[in-house]
Design a protein around this motif. Sequence first.
Motif, short mmCIF file in Angstrom:
data_model
loop_
_atom_site.label_atom_id
_atom_site.label_comp_id
_atom_site.label_asym_id
_atom_site.label_seq_id
_atom_site.Cartn_x
_atom_site.Cartn_y
_atom_site.Cartn_z
N LEU A 144 0.96 -1.36 0.02
CA LEU A 144 -0.13 0.13 0.09
C LEU A 144 0.61 1.32 -0.04
CD1 LEU A 144 -2.72 -0.68 2.78
CD2 LEU A 144 -2.78 -1.40 0.08
N ARG A 145 1.85 1.32 1.16
CA ARG A 145 2.74 2.15 0.46
C ARG A 145 3.29 2.73 -0.86
NH1 ARG A 145 5.32 4.24 5.49
NH2 ARG A 145 7.15 4.10 4.28
N HIS A 146 4.26 1.18 -1.43
CA HIS A 146 4.33 2.11 -3.15
C HIS A 146 3.19 2.19 -3.87
CE1 HIS A 146 7.95 -1.64 -3.33
NE2 HIS A 146 7.35 -0.73 -1.75
N HIS A 147 1.80 1.67 -4.08
CA HIS A 147 0.65 2.53 -4.25
C HIS A 147 0.56 3.54 -4.15
CE1 HIS A 147 -3.45 1.34 -5.60
NE2 HIS A 147 -2.76 1.81 -6.53
N ALA A 148 0.73 3.69 -2.95
CA ALA A 148 -0.01 5.62 -2.42
C ALA A 148 1.26 6.37 -2.76
CB ALA A 148 0.06 6.29 -0.92
N CYS A 149 2.19 6.01 -2.67
CA CYS A 149 3.54 7.17 -3.44
C CYS A 149 2.80 6.97 -5.23
CB CYS A 149 4.50 6.32 -3.42
SG CYS A 149 6.13 7.41 -3.99
N SER A 150 2.69 5.94 -5.71
CA SER A 150 2.73 6.07 -7.41
C SER A 150 1.41 7.26 -7.43
CB SER A 150 2.78 5.11 -7.76
OG SER A 150 2.50 5.37 -9.27
N GLU A 151 0.62 6.95 -6.87
CA GLU A 151 -0.87 7.85 -6.85
C GLU A 151 -0.95 8.86 -6.80
OE1 GLU A 151 -3.75 6.93 -7.76
OE2 GLU A 151 -3.67 4.49 -8.37
N ILE A 152 -0.18 9.77 -5.63
CA ILE A 152 0.53 10.72 -4.91
C ILE A 152 1.04 11.00 -6.78
CG2 ILE A 152 2.46 12.05 -3.46
CD1 ILE A 152 1.55 10.01 -1.42
N ARG A 153 1.92 10.54 -7.15
CA ARG A 153 2.40 11.56 -7.94
C ARG A 153 1.70 11.67 -9.27
NH1 ARG A 153 7.44 10.89 -9.54
NH2 ARG A 153 7.33 9.19 -11.54
N ALA A 154 0.80 10.51 -9.27
CA ALA A 154 0.75 10.35 -10.96
C ALA A 154 -1.12 11.67 -10.82
CB ALA A 154 -0.28 9.48 -11.24
N ASN A 155 -1.26 11.77 -9.42
CA ASN A 155 -2.29 12.50 -9.35
C ASN A 155 -2.37 13.74 -9.46
OD1 ASN A 155 -4.73 11.38 -8.65
ND2 ASN A 155 -4.56 10.60 -7.38
N SER A 156 -0.78 14.16 -9.05
CA SER A 156 -0.47 15.41 -8.82
C SER A 156 0.19 16.31 -10.10
CB SER A 156 1.27 16.05 -8.43
OG SER A 156 1.93 16.66 -7.52
N LEU A 157 1.29 15.09 -10.82
CA LEU A 157 2.02 15.40 -12.16
C LEU A 157 0.87 15.43 -13.29
CD1 LEU A 157 5.10 13.40 -11.55
CD2 LEU A 157 4.78 15.93 -11.43
N PHE A 220 9.64 15.30 -14.26
CA PHE A 220 9.21 15.96 -14.93
C PHE A 220 10.64 17.00 -14.22
CE2 PHE A 220 5.09 14.34 -16.20
CZ PHE A 220 5.27 15.02 -17.10
N ASP A 221 10.85 18.37 -14.25
CA ASP A 221 11.99 19.02 -13.88
C ASP A 221 11.32 19.32 -12.80
OD1 ASP A 221 13.90 18.59 -15.10
OD2 ASP A 221 12.94 20.26 -16.61
N GLU A 222 10.06 19.88 -12.34
CA GLU A 222 8.89 20.31 -11.48
C GLU A 222 7.47 20.80 -11.51
OE1 GLU A 222 9.92 25.20 -11.82
OE2 GLU A 222 10.75 24.59 -10.13
N VAL A 223 6.78 20.61 -9.99
CA VAL A 223 5.40 21.09 -10.66
C VAL A 223 5.81 22.52 -11.06
CG1 VAL A 223 2.98 20.53 -9.87
CG2 VAL A 223 4.64 18.52 -10.18
N THR A 224 4.41 23.24 -11.05
CA THR A 224 4.42 24.94 -10.98
C THR A 224 3.32 25.06 -10.50
OG1 THR A 224 3.30 26.07 -12.78
CG2 THR A 224 5.58 24.92 -13.74
N PRO A 225 2.88 26.31 -9.70
CA PRO A 225 1.87 26.75 -9.28
C PRO A 225 0.96 27.28 -9.89
CG PRO A 225 3.45 28.68 -8.93
CD PRO A 225 3.83 27.56 -9.17
N CYS A 226 1.13 27.19 -11.39
CA CYS A 226 -0.49 27.80 -12.19
C CYS A 226 -0.42 26.51 -13.27
CB CYS A 226 0.66 28.59 -13.01
SG CYS A 226 1.71 29.99 -12.90
#
Length: 236
Positions: A144-157, A220-226
């Motif tokens: 679940l920790r692995h899954h959670a990490c990938s979900e966090i990244r996928a939703n954010s990016l 990605f290099d970064e996530v911008t606030p825009c």
Amino acid sequence: MPDPNDASTSGTSQPGSDDSTFERWRRTFSVITGLGGTPEERQADMERFHGQTCEKWKRELMNYSPAVVFMLKHLKLSGCSVSSKDIICSPCDYTRAGGFSPEAGAVILCQGRFFSKNHMEDTLVHEFVHMYDHAKFKVDWSNLRHHACSEIRANSLSGDCRWTRELRRGFVAFSKQHQACVRRRAILSVRANPACPDEATAERAVNEVWESCFSDTRPFDEVTPCNHLLRMPLTV
């Protein structure tokens, strides 16, 4: 005596005939309006229409979307070369727009579930992040920790949590909207994991990996606030 090869008297329509053109128009009209034909015919026509639209948008995004092209490049660099046949348009249930199958190494696009090509673009990038994590970090999806990490990244990016998407879902916030959306959607996804017994466990898994995974924006290099720049790579 009538000529049996004459389409006007043989009872069949030749390709390109007025009858054939009319039939195509009638079926298209039936799909758009829901009128005419049997329910089974309308359903089959609708699925065909959704499938054709899904394939068309998929090709366009794979060729012209900067975010999708960027992810395809970095998937290849990670040893996971993705072609059109690895992205499958298919009817799905009404709970999702897409998915990633680690066993098949394929992305599923749920035809008929996209309200725009931008929505499909976000979904492709989301699933490509899962594919990237699976290839690069050897994710154990039952962990679940692995899954959670990938979900966090996928939703954010992916752009799933841009303000306009949240507004469509009925969530409005003016402070830390992006973080709240990423956390909420990650918990929902982990909760759906067969290895997760309840929502409290899903929330705990997300919280335990939040800091490191939310700040990890690879490739990605970064996530911008825009919000409108959220998905865009700074380098290609």
